[in-house]
Each structure stands twice: as structure tokens, then as C-alpha cells.
Design an enzyme around this catalytic site. Structure first.
Site, PDB file in Angstrom:
ATOM      1  N   ARG A   1      15.671   1.530   0.362  1.00  0.00           N
ATOM      2  CA  ARG A   1      15.482   0.278  -0.386  1.00  0.00           C
ATOM      3  C   ARG A   1      14.988  -0.821   0.537  1.00  0.00           C
ATOM      4  O   ARG A   1      15.418  -1.972   0.446  1.00  0.00           O
ATOM      5  CB  ARG A   1      16.765  -0.116  -1.140  1.00  0.00           C
ATOM      6  CG  ARG A   1      16.454  -1.054  -2.328  1.00  0.00           C
ATOM      7  CD  ARG A   1      17.697  -1.602  -3.032  1.00  0.00           C
ATOM      8  NE  ARG A   1      18.567  -0.569  -3.508  1.00  0.00           N
ATOM      9  CZ  ARG A   1      19.870  -0.507  -3.225  1.00  0.00           C
ATOM     10  NH1 ARG A   1      20.434  -1.437  -2.471  1.00  0.00           N
ATOM     11  NH2 ARG A   1      20.600   0.482  -3.697  1.00  0.00           N
ATOM     12  N   SER A   2      14.069  -0.485   1.417  1.00  0.00           N
ATOM     13  CA  SER A   2      13.506  -1.514   2.296  1.00  0.00           C
ATOM     14  C   SER A   2      12.575  -2.402   1.482  1.00  0.00           C
ATOM     15  O   SER A   2      12.080  -2.014   0.425  1.00  0.00           O
ATOM     16  CB  SER A   2      12.744  -0.872   3.456  1.00  0.00           C
ATOM     17  OG  SER A   2      11.548  -0.264   3.010  1.00  0.00           O
TER      18      SER A   2
ATOM     19  N   CYS B   1       0.791  -1.234   0.000  1.00  0.00           N
ATOM     20  CA  CYS B   1       0.000   0.000   0.000  1.00  0.00           C
ATOM     21  C   CYS B   1       0.824   1.287   0.000  1.00  0.00           C
ATOM     22  O   CYS B   1       0.371   2.275  -0.584  1.00  0.00           O
ATOM     23  CB  CYS B   1      -1.058  -0.014   1.080  1.00  0.00           C
ATOM     24  SG  CYS B   1      -0.433  -0.285   2.698  1.00  0.00           S
TER      25      CYS B   1
HETATM   26  P1  NAD Z   1      13.704   0.709   7.007  1.00  0.00           P
HETATM   27  O1  NAD Z   1      14.494   1.040   8.219  1.00  0.00           O
HETATM   28  O2  NAD Z   1      13.320  -0.693   6.742  1.00  0.00           O
HETATM   29  O3  NAD Z   1      14.511   1.181   5.708  1.00  0.00           O
HETATM   30  C1  NAD Z   1      15.226   2.385   5.665  1.00  0.00           C
HETATM   31  C2  NAD Z   1      15.922   2.508   4.324  1.00  0.00           C
HETATM   32  O4  NAD Z   1      16.597   3.763   4.275  1.00  0.00           O
HETATM   33  C3  NAD Z   1      16.954   1.439   4.064  1.00  0.00           C
HETATM   34  O5  NAD Z   1      16.932   1.063   2.714  1.00  0.00           O
HETATM   35  C4  NAD Z   1      18.266   2.150   4.385  1.00  0.00           C
HETATM   36  O6  NAD Z   1      19.369   1.621   3.703  1.00  0.00           O
HETATM   37  C5  NAD Z   1      17.946   3.540   3.905  1.00  0.00           C
HETATM   38  N1  NAD Z   1      18.803   4.536   4.529  1.00  0.00           N
HETATM   39  C6  NAD Z   1      18.996   4.751   5.841  1.00  0.00           C
HETATM   40  N2  NAD Z   1      19.875   5.745   6.014  1.00  0.00           N
HETATM   41  C7  NAD Z   1      20.238   6.169   4.799  1.00  0.00           C
HETATM   42  C8  NAD Z   1      21.123   7.160   4.321  1.00  0.00           C
HETATM   43  N3  NAD Z   1      21.805   7.926   5.149  1.00  0.00           N
HETATM   44  N4  NAD Z   1      21.248   7.325   2.995  1.00  0.00           N
HETATM   45  C9  NAD Z   1      20.554   6.562   2.148  1.00  0.00           C
HETATM   46  N5  NAD Z   1      19.698   5.623   2.531  1.00  0.00           N
HETATM   47  C10 NAD Z   1      19.547   5.408   3.841  1.00  0.00           C
HETATM   48  O7  NAD Z   1      12.432   1.643   7.047  1.00  0.00           O
HETATM   49  P2  NAD Z   1      11.028   1.580   6.242  1.00  0.00           P
HETATM   50  O8  NAD Z   1      10.148   0.559   6.828  1.00  0.00           O
HETATM   51  O9  NAD Z   1      11.294   1.536   4.783  1.00  0.00           O
HETATM   52  O10 NAD Z   1      10.441   3.005   6.623  1.00  0.00           O
HETATM   53  C11 NAD Z   1      11.133   4.181   6.284  1.00  0.00           C
HETATM   54  C12 NAD Z   1      10.329   5.390   6.705  1.00  0.00           C
HETATM   55  O11 NAD Z   1       9.114   5.426   6.002  1.00  0.00           O
HETATM   56  C13 NAD Z   1       9.975   5.432   8.180  1.00  0.00           C
HETATM   57  O12 NAD Z   1      10.080   6.757   8.637  1.00  0.00           O
HETATM   58  C14 NAD Z   1       8.540   4.982   8.192  1.00  0.00           C
HETATM   59  O13 NAD Z   1       7.830   5.511   9.285  1.00  0.00           O
HETATM   60  C15 NAD Z   1       8.053   5.537   6.899  1.00  0.00           C
HETATM   61  N6  NAD Z   1       6.918   4.819   6.344  1.00  0.00           N
HETATM   62  C16 NAD Z   1       5.877   5.564   5.925  1.00  0.00           C
HETATM   63  C17 NAD Z   1       4.769   4.963   5.394  1.00  0.00           C
HETATM   64  C18 NAD Z   1       3.653   5.828   4.939  1.00  0.00           C
HETATM   65  O14 NAD Z   1       2.666   5.356   4.438  1.00  0.00           O
HETATM   66  N7  NAD Z   1       3.782   7.113   5.057  1.00  0.00           N
HETATM   67  C19 NAD Z   1       4.710   3.585   5.286  1.00  0.00           C
HETATM   68  C20 NAD Z   1       5.802   2.825   5.683  1.00  0.00           C
HETATM   69  C21 NAD Z   1       6.901   3.463   6.206  1.00  0.00           C
END
Ligand code: NAD
Length: 310
Positions: free
Chosen positions: A179-180, A144
Site C-alpha cells: 500500500r505504498s 506509471c
Molecule cells: P515501499 O517500501 O514503499 O512499500 C512496500 C509496501 O509493502 C508497503 O505498503 C508495506 O506495508 C508492504 N509490505 C511490506 N512487507 C509486507 C508484508 N510482510 N506483508 C504485507 N505487506 C508488506 O515499496 P514500493 O516503492 O511500493 O516498491 C515495492 C516493490 O515494487 C519494490 O520491489 C520495487 O522495486 C517494486 N517496484 C516495481 C516497479 C515496476 O514497475 N516494476 C515500480 C515501482 C516499484
């Protein structure tokens, strides 16, 4: 000072979807029901749960928040899988983090997975499979948050409707910083499957996702590249950020003049002066994500009813 930059709020993009969902629910005999499991004290998760409750109330979806101990979560998911009156299940992550959360995502019944995070649905995204059945009657459920970002890109006209469906990002260059497996990688794959050249940035490096020269491939391929964030961002029409830390700021000076800047992280990943460079700025996407959850819920409810009728 005023800039030509237009800020687009998620609430605005989601409005037409909420109206559509509301209409569809009114036409139904039975109200679809979503259950959300909250097993952490993450403030972002709580906020997301509140939005889900609010949006469900507006559209007429049933919603029940179940606060559970994380050690009981798997059992509670299994029970909800069996409950006939539950049409959709979601979990507010992170719970344990890492591989254990990935395991839990696959504990949710496929037919109730409104988040679209089970292996099959993400696999279909990676392989550009758009239907669940050979007759092409059941469209795939898409994760989503990536789907919400696609809908935002459609809303703001990054998808070019003059081009045929499936190729509408041809010619666009997009950077995704994250890239999560939940958001960034499926998002990069979807955008590349739709024809874009996508630079996918994570802590360890940069990859490029494309359908190759002349978008001849059916689904995207991935290559590691030796480049800097500054270089790829400088080439990009659209920059999408999702770094979950408040100290991460993408420097405005890297951005192309007139860039479309979208942040889906709960932290502000762009600098305060992003609007001095961007043509369009989308500060958050959460409300569109919730609308997509509900859209997935309606679709899954139909699939459940079709299967019960057979
Ligand atoms: P995660 O921790 O699984 O992934 C973070 C990603 O960011 C990884 O790929 C990591 O390598 C990268 N990263 C971290 N530091 C970095 C840097 N300095 N430079 C480049 N890349 C970097 O987190 P996630 O589950 O993907 O969630 C990320 C964010 O998105 C969170 O803040 C979460 O709350 C938000 N989120 C929002 C929604 C929404 O609908 N708005 C949904 C899911 C997640």
C-alpha cells in the site's frame, strides 16, 4: 511437471504499446526527450534505467541519463524543468526514502511528470477524476506502475469488455499486497474505481476499497477490516504482490484454484510452485511500466506544445 498455467511476460504485453509509440514518434517533427535522474546505487534502479534507455532507443524517444549526487538532485530537477528541449523528467527512487522522496516528486514540473507521481495526478486517481480540464480534452496522467498493471489486467482479460468502460472490473475481487503511495494505494483505488472489490494489504493491516453495493458510488471508499491475508487471498480472483523483500513469500496454499497471480516487486513474492494453482502468472511488470512512461511522455509533450501554441 507441466501445468495449465500460462506465464505472461511483460515484454509481450508491452510489445503493442512499443509499436504504437514508435509509430507516433515517427509521425512527429520533433523527437520527445526524456531525462532520467539516477542518484542512488540501487541495482533495481540501475536496471530500470537500462530498460528505459533500451526501450527509448527502440521506439525512437530521446533519452538522457543524468547521474547526480543526491544532494544536488533538487537543483538539477529545477534546471531540467526549465529546459525547453526536455519533455519529460523521471527520478529513480528511492533516493532519500520516505517524505524527502515525496517532496522531490513534487519538485518535478507537472507538465513533465512522466511518472505521474506529483500530488495533483495521484489526487485525481484517488478522486476518480479522469480529465485535467473542464472541456475534457486533456486526459489525466496516471502513475506509471499502477497504469502498467491495469494494462496487464486488460491484456489478460480480467477487464470484461462486455461491461461499460469505467465499470469493467465489476464482479472481480482483487488483493494487492503493498500500500505504498507510489504503487499499491493508487493501484487499489484505480481498480476499485473501475468496479472491483479490492483488498489492500500492508504490514499494518487490511483495508477494502470498493464503490459500494451495486457500484453506486462515483469513486471508491475505504474501510478497515478485521481479516487475515489467508482469508482475503482465498476470496480473490487476482492477487498482486509488491513486497520489496526477498524473504517474503505469499503461500501458494492460500491461493484459489485458477487465480491470476501478478508480481511487481523486484523480489519473487510468490513461491516456486505458484503455477500449480494459478491460471495466469505474470512474474514482473517493469517493461510495461517503461512503455507507460513513454506513453505519458508523448501525452505531456502534446500538452506542452498545446500550451506553447496558445
Ligand atoms: P515501499 O517500501 O514503499 O512499500 C512496500 C509496501 O509493502 C508497503 O505498503 C508495506 O506495508 C508492504 N509490505 C511490506 N512487507 C509486507 C508484508 N510482510 N506483508 C504485507 N505487506 C508488506 O515499496 P514500493 O516503492 O511500493 O516498491 C515495492 C516493490 O515494487 C519494490 O520491489 C520495487 O522495486 C517494486 N517496484 C516495481 C516497479 C515496476 O514497475 N516494476 C515500480 C515501482 C516499484
Amino acid at each position: 511437471s507441466t501445468t495449465p498455467c500460462k506465464t505472461i511476460l511483460a515484454s509481450k504485453v508491452s510489445a503493442s504499446f512499443r509499436d504504437q509509440i514508435h509509430k507516433e514518434i515517427q509521425e512527429r517533427k520533433v523527437q520527445p526527450k526524456l531525462v532520467g535522474f539516477l542518484a542512488n546505487d540501487d541495482p533495481a534502479a540501475k536496471k530500470y534505467a537500462e530498460w528505459t534507455a533500451k526501450t527509448c532507443a527502440e521506439t525512437g524517444c530521446g533519452f538522457e541519463l543524468r547521474k547526480v549526487d543526491k544532494q544536488d538532485l533538487e537543483q538539477k530537477i529545477t534546471e531540467a524543468n526549465e529546459e525547453k528541449e526536455v519533455n519529460g523528467i523521471m527520478v529513480y527512487y528511492p533516493v532519500f526514502g520516505g517524505k524527502q522522496d515525496a517532496y522531490l516528486q513534487n519538485c518535478v514540473s507537472e507538465l513533465k511528470d512522466v511518472e505521474g507521481l506529483c500530488h495533483k495526478f495521484v489526487h485525481n486517481v484517488y478522486h476518480n477524476v479522469r480529465y485535467m480540464d473542464e472541456e475534457e480534452t486533456m486526459k489525466c496522467i496516471i502513475p506509471c506502475t499502477p497504469l502498467a498493471i491495469v494494462k496487464i489486467l486488460e491484456y489478460i482479460g480480467v477487464y470484461n469488455t462486455v461491461i461499460n468502460y469505467g465499470n469493467r472490473l465489476y464482479g472481480r475481487t482483487i488483493t494487492v499486497v503493498n500500500r505504498s503511495e507510489i504503487v499499491g494505494r493508487p493501484l487499489a483505488a484505480m481498480l476499485a474505481n473501475d468496479g472491483a472489490k479490492v483488498y489492500s494489504v500492508d504490514v499494518n493491516g487490511i483495508q477494502v476499497f470498493t464503490r459500494g453495493s451495486g457500484i453506486k458510488l462515483k469513486a471508491h471508499k475505504v474501510e478497515d477490516i478485521d481479516a487475515t491475508v489467508e482469508e482475503v487471498v482465498g476470496l480473490s480472483d487476482v492477487v498482486i504482490t509488491g513486497v520489496p523483500t526477498s524473504n517474503y513469500k505469499l503461500p501458494t496454499k492460500y491461493l484459489r484454484d485458477g487465480v491470476v497471480a501478478i508480481n511487481f516487486s523486484s523480489s519473487k513474492n510468490f513461491e516456486d510452485d505458484v503455477k500449480s494453482k494459478a491460471s495466469i502468472f505474470v512474474p514482473s511488470v517493469g517493461k510495461v511500466t517503461v512503455a507507460m512512461l513513454e506513453r505519458n511522455l508523448l501525452r505531456l509533450t502534446d500538452y506542452q506544445n498545446d500550451i506553447r501554441e496558445k
